[in-house]
Design a protein around this motif. Structure first.
Motif, mmCIF file in Angstrom:
data_model
loop_
_atom_site.group_PDB
_atom_site.id
_atom_site.type_symbol
_atom_site.label_atom_id
_atom_site.label_comp_id
_atom_site.label_asym_id
_atom_site.label_seq_id
_atom_site.Cartn_x
_atom_site.Cartn_y
_atom_site.Cartn_z
ATOM 1 N N VAL A 143 0.852 -1.186 0.000
ATOM 2 C CA VAL A 143 0.000 0.000 0.000
ATOM 3 C C VAL A 143 0.892 1.242 0.000
ATOM 4 C CG1 VAL A 143 -1.905 -1.152 1.186
ATOM 5 C CG2 VAL A 143 -0.117 -0.006 2.529
ATOM 6 N N ALA A 144 0.286 2.367 -0.363
ATOM 7 C CA ALA A 144 1.032 3.626 -0.384
ATOM 8 C C ALA A 144 1.504 3.984 1.015
ATOM 9 C CB ALA A 144 0.153 4.727 -0.947
ATOM 10 N N GLU A 145 2.769 4.412 1.109
ATOM 11 C CA GLU A 145 3.352 4.836 2.380
ATOM 12 C C GLU A 145 4.018 6.198 2.202
ATOM 13 O OE1 GLU A 145 5.947 1.808 3.843
ATOM 14 O OE2 GLU A 145 4.395 0.251 3.851
ATOM 15 N N PRO A 146 3.216 7.260 2.093
ATOM 16 C CA PRO A 146 3.817 8.592 1.946
ATOM 17 C C PRO A 146 4.619 8.963 3.181
ATOM 18 C CG PRO A 146 1.457 8.748 2.344
ATOM 19 C CD PRO A 146 1.750 7.301 2.128
ATOM 20 N N PRO A 147 5.644 9.785 3.033
ATOM 21 C CA PRO A 147 6.468 10.158 4.186
ATOM 22 C C PRO A 147 5.660 10.966 5.202
ATOM 23 C CG PRO A 147 7.035 11.489 2.275
ATOM 24 C CD PRO A 147 6.123 10.411 1.784
ATOM 25 N N ALA A 168 13.532 8.386 -7.577
ATOM 26 C CA ALA A 168 12.330 9.103 -7.168
ATOM 27 C C ALA A 168 11.727 8.494 -5.908
ATOM 28 C CB ALA A 168 11.310 9.094 -8.308
ATOM 29 N N ALA A 169 11.647 7.172 -5.870
ATOM 30 C CA ALA A 169 11.056 6.496 -4.714
ATOM 31 C C ALA A 169 11.844 6.778 -3.450
ATOM 32 C CB ALA A 169 10.984 4.990 -4.970
ATOM 33 N N GLN A 170 13.162 6.723 -3.535
ATOM 34 C CA GLN A 170 13.997 6.926 -2.353
ATOM 35 C C GLN A 170 13.991 8.384 -1.901
ATOM 36 O OE1 GLN A 170 14.150 3.690 -1.386
ATOM 37 N NE2 GLN A 170 16.224 4.083 -0.658
ATOM 38 N N LEU A 171 14.055 9.299 -2.848
ATOM 39 C CA LEU A 171 14.041 10.717 -2.484
ATOM 40 C C LEU A 171 12.696 11.119 -1.886
ATOM 41 C CD1 LEU A 171 15.971 12.071 -5.569
ATOM 42 C CD2 LEU A 171 16.683 12.346 -3.186
ATOM 43 N N LYS A 173 10.808 9.054 -0.233
ATOM 44 C CA LYS A 173 10.826 8.437 1.096
ATOM 45 C C LYS A 173 11.563 9.331 2.103
ATOM 46 C CE LYS A 173 11.332 4.031 1.053
ATOM 47 N NZ LYS A 173 11.889 2.662 0.934
ATOM 48 N N ALA A 174 12.575 10.055 1.608
ATOM 49 C CA ALA A 174 13.339 10.956 2.482
ATOM 50 C C ALA A 174 12.574 12.244 2.790
ATOM 51 C CB ALA A 174 14.676 11.298 1.840
ATOM 52 N N GLY A 175 11.422 12.439 2.147
ATOM 53 C CA GLY A 175 10.592 13.587 2.439
ATOM 54 C C GLY A 175 10.671 14.732 1.459
ATOM 55 N N HIS A 176 11.432 14.577 0.394
ATOM 56 C CA HIS A 176 11.539 15.637 -0.608
ATOM 57 C C HIS A 176 10.352 15.567 -1.582
ATOM 58 C CE1 HIS A 176 15.477 16.008 1.084
ATOM 59 N NE2 HIS A 176 15.910 14.858 0.559
ATOM 60 N N TRP A 177 10.023 16.699 -2.170
ATOM 61 C CA TRP A 177 9.016 16.714 -3.229
ATOM 62 C C TRP A 177 9.706 16.367 -4.542
ATOM 63 C CZ3 TRP A 177 4.222 16.510 -1.843
ATOM 64 C CH2 TRP A 177 3.778 17.135 -0.665
ATOM 65 N N VAL A 178 9.254 15.302 -5.178
ATOM 66 C CA VAL A 178 9.932 14.780 -6.369
ATOM 67 C C VAL A 178 9.035 14.921 -7.586
ATOM 68 C CG1 VAL A 178 11.035 12.776 -7.428
ATOM 69 C CG2 VAL A 178 11.206 13.134 -4.942
ATOM 70 N N LEU A 213 3.408 5.114 -6.565
ATOM 71 C CA LEU A 213 4.347 6.213 -6.339
ATOM 72 C C LEU A 213 3.615 7.553 -6.348
ATOM 73 C CD1 LEU A 213 7.364 5.051 -8.539
ATOM 74 C CD2 LEU A 213 7.325 5.221 -6.051
ATOM 75 N N GLU A 214 2.641 7.691 -7.240
ATOM 76 C CA GLU A 214 1.851 8.926 -7.271
ATOM 77 C C GLU A 214 1.085 9.113 -5.962
ATOM 78 O OE1 GLU A 214 0.873 9.612 -11.992
ATOM 79 O OE2 GLU A 214 -0.330 8.129 -10.901
ATOM 80 N N GLN A 215 0.522 8.020 -5.454
ATOM 81 C CA GLN A 215 -0.198 8.098 -4.180
ATOM 82 C C GLN A 215 0.737 8.479 -3.026
ATOM 83 O OE1 GLN A 215 -2.373 4.397 -3.572
ATOM 84 N NE2 GLN A 215 -2.905 4.351 -5.749
ATOM 85 N N GLU A 216 2.005 8.147 -3.182
ATOM 86 C CA GLU A 216 2.984 8.480 -2.142
ATOM 87 C C GLU A 216 3.527 9.897 -2.290
ATOM 88 O OE1 GLU A 216 4.709 4.058 -1.051
ATOM 89 O OE2 GLU A 216 5.705 5.207 -2.622
ATOM 90 N N GLY A 217 3.164 10.565 -3.391
ATOM 91 C CA GLY A 217 3.557 11.957 -3.549
ATOM 92 C C GLY A 217 4.461 12.276 -4.715
#
Length: 495
Positions: A143-147, A168-171, A173-178, A213-217
């Motif tokens: 499931v989506a796990e946004p930071p 993109a996924a890792q950045l 996850k670190a909280g950046h807007w990608v 990934l879109e759901q995660e931001g």
């Protein structure tokens, strides 16, 4: 390990594909899962080998040995054996953002360095990986796990292929807007248009991960070529950092007589147009059809294999694949010891399908094209070939020498050039003004991924040259880590 004698008790079983005779009738993905009991037995074959070379991830003799992203293979093999699928999925996701991609398209260098493979067929690592991730999707565990927190930093990732998606996924996850920019009409890069649908389904596999990934931001902007539709000055001004993941998409050409004839195409033109047609459920104006034609494919790698499988599905009249290298041996040669990648003869899916339809492996070894012959309308009608032998020149380099008397003329109304890639396309790199290495790749050291422009990083094939999807994963994750360090002064992203 849960079953110390498993490698003695169970034989390798890896029949996890629809039969060639059935699958060539359509464009559906041919991967299927094995029954759970058999998968647990295959997991039990993983030995308590002390040093699991399968996940070491290094280069030996220029080839990957072990998993480049250091998958925790013995751990999730054991968890599968014990029926702990959710835990196996958690271990798999610790090192691999997208196991559904590697579980389908990776050549599995991990299996080539499996300790069991020294004296028995290796563990079916790739098949187990595929089964873990698909069970995760089926059970709804993914499931989506946004930071939970955002840094406020804006990062642009150029290219949405394997390296770009991992970065993109890792950045994110670190909280950046990608924001991911893709010049094609759909995201995915190589995963979308470089690999045929029957090998990697676009809607149910690639797009489900894109949607997550879109759901995660993560934001995807397609039909946008940076340097053309979006000026590089605007890019550098609007974003705090940029990660270049544009791939190595400049194809190697074959400038011999007749190259300008109609019916001669680069492999990626053929494959991209076909995937677009499949996704649109109807032929489009760009489709290059092999139906009813004699097809000659020049090049023996994965891209050539994809051209074979696609041509067979089109209904080609015949298919021949020219390979300039010698036919590999059935078993490891003395100069190719374990844990190197085993350079042995194998039928990949495309050759297997061609053999099913036409009765033999389409590959012709130690053979090169010397001339393309056309008809009165400027359409290719034949390929002139000659056999070669590899000899050392005055510099001590091995080069192919033509063997007189071995000339042959092969009928062909469609010729596909699948001889690899020379590096990234240069206009964007010129516009940015970043340094290049001697092979025209973006100059950035492995491990820090920093280009000559502060705040601009490079990863994947545009930095290292044409390589495996799993190496692109390695580099995308690594570039994200160094980009995060640049933005924040430190990083918690994993190595």
């Amino acid at each position: 390990m849960g079953k110390p004698t498993g490698f003695i008790e169970y034989l390798r079983e890896d029949k996890s594909e629809i039969s060639p005779a059935e699958r060539i009738r359509n464009w559906d993905e041919f991967h299927i899962s094995m029954p759970e009991e058999k998968l647990r037995n295959q997991g039990a074959r993983c030995m308590d080998c002390g040093t699991p070379f399968c996940h070491t991830g290094t280069l030996i003799s220029g080839m990957a040995s072990g998993c480049p992203i250091n998958n925790l293979i013995p751990e999730w093999n054991d968890l599968v054996y014990r029926g702990l699928w959710r835990e196996a999925l958690d271990r798999l996701h610790k090192t691999n953002n997208f196991p559904e991609f590697t579980g389908r398209v990776c050549p599995a260098p991990c299996e080539g360095s499996c300790v069991l493979g020294i004296h028995n067929p290796p563990v079916t690592i790739k098949n187990i990986e595929y089964s873990i991730i698909e069970k995760g999707w089926d059970e709804g565990w993914i499931v989506a796990e946004p930071p939970s927190k955002r840094t406020g930093k804006q990062v642009a990732v150029i290219g949405s292929g394997p390296a770009g998606l991992c970065a993109a996924a890792q950045l994110n996850k670190a909280g950046h807007w990608v924001t991911v920019y893709e010049r094609a009409d759909r995201p995915g890069g190589l995963l979308m248009y470089g690999i045929p649908n029957m090998k990697l389904d676009k809607q149910t596999v690639v797009m489900r991960r894109i949607h997550l990934l879109e759901q995660e931001g993560v934001r995807f902007i397609c039909n946008t070529e940076v340097g053309k539709d979006l000026p590089t000055e605007t890019l550098l001004k609007d974003f705090d950092a940029v990660v270049l993941c544009v791939g190595a998409t400049k194809p190697r050409d074959l400038p011999i007589e007749g190259r300008d004839l109609k019916g001669i195409h680069f492999a990626m033109e053929f494959l991209t147009a076909n995937t677009q047609s499949v996704l649109e459920s109807s032929p489009n104006g760009h489709l290059i059809s092999a139906e009813g034609k004699d097809v000659v494919i020049i090049g023996g790698g994965d891209t050539g294999t994809d051209c074979v499988g696609t041509s067979v599905r089109h209904g080609c009249n015949s298919v021949v694949q020219l390979e300039i290298m010698p036919k590999p041996p059935l078993e490891r040669a003395p100069n190719n010891p374990w844990p190197e990648w085993p350079k042995v003869y194998r039928l990949d899916y495309g050759q297997e399908e061609a053999a099913e339809k036409f009765g033999c492996d389409p590959r012709v070894y130690l053979t090169t094209a010397t001339k393309f012959e056309g008809d009165e309308n400027g359409q290719v009608k034949a390929v002139h070939t000659v056999q070669v032998q590899w000899e050392k020149n005055e510099k001590g380099q091995f080069i192919p020498k033509h063997i007189p008397g071995t000339e042959r003329v092969v009928p062909a109304q469609l010729v596909l050039l699948a001889m690899g890639f020379l590096g990234p396309e240069q206009p964007l790199l010129d516009a940015l003004g970043c340094d290049r290495d001697a092979r025209s790749n973006v100059k950035a050291d492995y491990g820090n991924y920093t280009t000559s422009i502060p705040g601009v990083f490079a990863a994947g094939d545009c930095r290292r040259g044409q390589s495996l999807v799993v190496w692109a994963f390695n580099e995308g994750r690594g570039a994200a880590r160094e980009c995060d360090r640049y933005l924040m002064g430190h990083t918690d992203l994993p190595d």
